[in-house]
Write a protein that holds these residues in place. Structure first.
Motif, PDB file in Angstrom:
ATOM      1  N   ARG A  95     124.460  34.882 -25.433  1.00  0.00           N
ATOM      2  CA  ARG A  95     125.137  36.348 -25.948  1.00  0.00           C
ATOM      3  C   ARG A  95     126.243  36.178 -26.708  1.00  0.00           C
ATOM      4  N   MET A  96     126.540  35.040 -27.327  1.00  0.00           N
ATOM      5  CA  MET A  96     128.009  34.801 -27.924  1.00  0.00           C
ATOM      6  C   MET A  96     127.859  35.786 -29.289  1.00  0.00           C
ATOM      7  N   VAL A  97     128.975  36.136 -29.833  1.00  0.00           N
ATOM      8  CA  VAL A  97     129.058  37.008 -30.888  1.00  0.00           C
ATOM      9  C   VAL A  97     129.620  36.129 -32.216  1.00  0.00           C
ATOM     10  N   ASN A  98     130.032  35.057 -31.849  1.00  0.00           N
ATOM     11  CA  ASN A  98     130.859  34.247 -32.800  1.00  0.00           C
ATOM     12  C   ASN A  98     130.461  32.796 -32.519  1.00  0.00           C
ATOM     13  N   ASN A  99     130.360  32.062 -33.550  1.00  0.00           N
ATOM     14  CA  ASN A  99     130.189  30.371 -33.435  1.00  0.00           C
ATOM     15  C   ASN A  99     131.135  29.863 -32.499  1.00  0.00           C
ATOM     16  N   ILE A 100     131.118  28.846 -31.725  1.00  0.00           N
ATOM     17  CA  ILE A 100     132.098  28.235 -30.913  1.00  0.00           C
ATOM     18  C   ILE A 100     133.104  27.588 -31.954  1.00  0.00           C
ATOM     19  N   LYS A 119     137.669  35.633 -25.828  1.00  0.00           N
ATOM     20  CA  LYS A 119     137.488  36.861 -26.749  1.00  0.00           C
ATOM     21  C   LYS A 119     136.802  36.447 -27.884  1.00  0.00           C
ATOM     22  N   HIS A 120     137.067  35.383 -28.685  1.00  0.00           N
ATOM     23  CA  HIS A 120     136.283  34.836 -29.709  1.00  0.00           C
ATOM     24  C   HIS A 120     134.855  34.822 -29.508  1.00  0.00           C
ATOM     25  N   SER A 121     134.488  34.245 -28.105  1.00  0.00           N
ATOM     26  CA  SER A 121     132.910  33.906 -28.011  1.00  0.00           C
ATOM     27  C   SER A 121     132.022  35.570 -27.804  1.00  0.00           C
ATOM     28  N   PHE A 122     132.869  36.460 -27.140  1.00  0.00           N
ATOM     29  CA  PHE A 122     132.063  37.688 -26.693  1.00  0.00           C
ATOM     30  C   PHE A 122     132.625  38.964 -27.107  1.00  0.00           C
ATOM     31  N   ALA A 123     133.741  39.210 -27.677  1.00  0.00           N
ATOM     32  CA  ALA A 123     134.402  40.379 -27.951  1.00  0.00           C
ATOM     33  C   ALA A 123     134.583  40.803 -29.463  1.00  0.00           C
TER      34      ALA A 123
END
Length: 450
Positions: A95-100, A119-123
């Motif tokens: 469900r991540m919105v950005n690459n780790i 926050k980087h991963s999901f928001a």
């Protein structure tokens, strides 16, 4: 809380940590318990992922370990609880919105690093910190709420929402204070939606009403609505009434809040607690009055007559009432009052048109006729006014005041005596000391000359 300061056998240095991650990822993990080393920590967490089911979780966890290592988050990777947060993040790896790998460390504090990574991963959108805190706990539902709000979903659309929210309630939930847990924030928002003041809503939010029972939600929402209109709501009294309401609901599923008042409800809750207490202790103890003359003082405050008095407590239930109001365990003194020569008095203030205010609880040893202890609410020291009243009572009733503690460290030495109330060194001791000192001085002078 688990930490692993004992990491000397496995140091995080170039390649060794990455090799360990690769090795454990490729192995067939068996359930392993953490034993204070990085290796057993990783074995435990990888063991909670699967190579066949929800495979993104294991893959995401591995990527998080590698990337945080590459970002030199060594303190984070040595800490069990921090690595557990990485595991929670990996649970929602699909469900991540950005690459780790696009995340960059911006500080050395491991909690700040984790919050930045969450926050980087999901928001994409701003989300409440009290939901962000869920990743440091165990409830996956609240972690999911953070992710859903972070992607722009509305509060009313959140998965498994336990209560019905109006638009105002949803807005207040999203802006609830960060000190709340999610269920407390829901209860707080619900109270505000029913018109509660900010102060009342906070009391309701922190109360047992936040322990939401979805099967009884229709009843408890009426309870929130009932207390939302109160302006002088106290936390301890609210929880006392909620215990009583839970009891009444178990007793009768059709029980409702119609035609009730807070005053009557609090009285009923107190009476119910007394019955529960009586059932627990069995026989209620009663004892004779001590014969100590009570305090009775009439004064005028703001033009109104006020009475200050001491009331002797003569049975188990009166002790229970005192402890319930004053918030300490004076109820346990009933056997001492019955058998061991102790008397308990309640110092009270009575104003016309107002309920009695309990100022202090006073324990007296009857054999010594002396005050052993005097405490205000929450075991605090009595106020200046209360202390003045106790002193007045001591003089009028011919009992001894409470002794002040005297510590041995502050007592004079054996070589000190008292002259007119002042501690001075004993002259005989000083003379002997001077003679000895003079003797040794002369001895060393003569020896030096010879």
């Amino acid at each position: 809380m688990k930490t692993n300061w004992n990491t000397k056998n496995i140091n995080i240095r170039e390649n060794s940590f990455l090799k360990l991650v690769e090795k454990i990822d490729k192995s067939n993990n068996k359930p392993t318990r953490y034993k204070g080393t990085i290796e057993t920590m990783l074995l435990e967490f990888f063991g909670k992922t699967s190579k066949k089911k929800y495979i993104w979780k294991r893959a995401t966890f591995k990527r998080l370990l590698i990337h945080t290592y590459n970002q030199k988050c060594y303190g984070l990777l040595r800490d069990y609880n921090s690595v557990e947060v990485l595991l929670h993040i990996s649970t929602f790896g699909n469900r991540m919105v950005n690459n780790i790998e696009n995340w960059e460390r911006k500080g050395f504090d491991k909690e700040e690093q984790l919050r930045s990574l969450i926050k980087h991963s999901f928001a994409i959108y701003e989300t409440p910190i009290f939901l962000e805190n869920a990743f440091f706990g165990v409830d996956k539902k609240f972690m999911l709420w953070f992710i859903q709000l972070g992607k722009g979903k509305s509060v009313k659309e959140l998965t498994q929402m336990p209560i019905r929210l109006t638009s105002k309630m949803a807005h207040e939930f999203k802006n609830a204070p960060n000190v709340f847990e999610p269920n407390q924030a829901l209860c707080f928002a619900q109270a505000l939606g029913f018109g509660a003041s900010l102060k009342t809503a906070k009391v309701i939010g922190f109360s047992k009403l936040s322990n939401i029972n979805e099967s009884e939600e229709k009843f408890w929402v009426t309870v929130v609505q009932f207390f939302a209109k109160e302006t002088t709501l106290k936390a301890t009294e609210l929880n006392q009434m909620l215990d009583y309401l839970a009891y009444k609901l178990r007793e009768n599923k059709s029980f409702s809040m119609k035609s009730r008042t807070q005053k009557a409800l609090l009285f009923q809750a107190n009476e119910w607690q007394k019955r529960v207490y009586r059932d627990e202790i069995g026989n209620v103890l009663n004892w004779q009055a001590s014969g100590i003359k009570p305090l009775y003082l009439e004064e005028f405050e703001n033009g109104k007559p006020v009475v200050y008095k001491t009331v002797e407590l003569l049975n188990s239930i009166s002790l229970f009432d005192e402890g319930n109001v004053m918030h300490y365990c004076v109820a346990g003194y009933d056997e001492d009052c019955k058998y061991n020569g102790i008397a308990i008095f309640s110092l009270q203030k009575e104003t016309i048109g107002k309920s009695i205010t309990r100022l202090a609880t006073i324990e007296i040893g009857l054999k010594q006729r002396q005050i052993f202890e005097a405490k205000a609410k929450y075991n605090d020291e009595p106020s200046v006014k209360s202390s003045e009243l106790i002193d007045l009572w001591v003089k009028s009733s011919k009992i001894k005041p409470m002794e002040e503690e005297v510590y041995e460290a502050f007592l004079p030495d054996d070589n000190v005596r008292v002259d007119n109330g002042v501690y001075v060194a004993d002259k005989n001791y000083d003379t002997v000391t001077v003679i000895k000192v003079v003797f040794w001085i002369l001895y060393f002078i003569v020896k030096a000359l010879l």
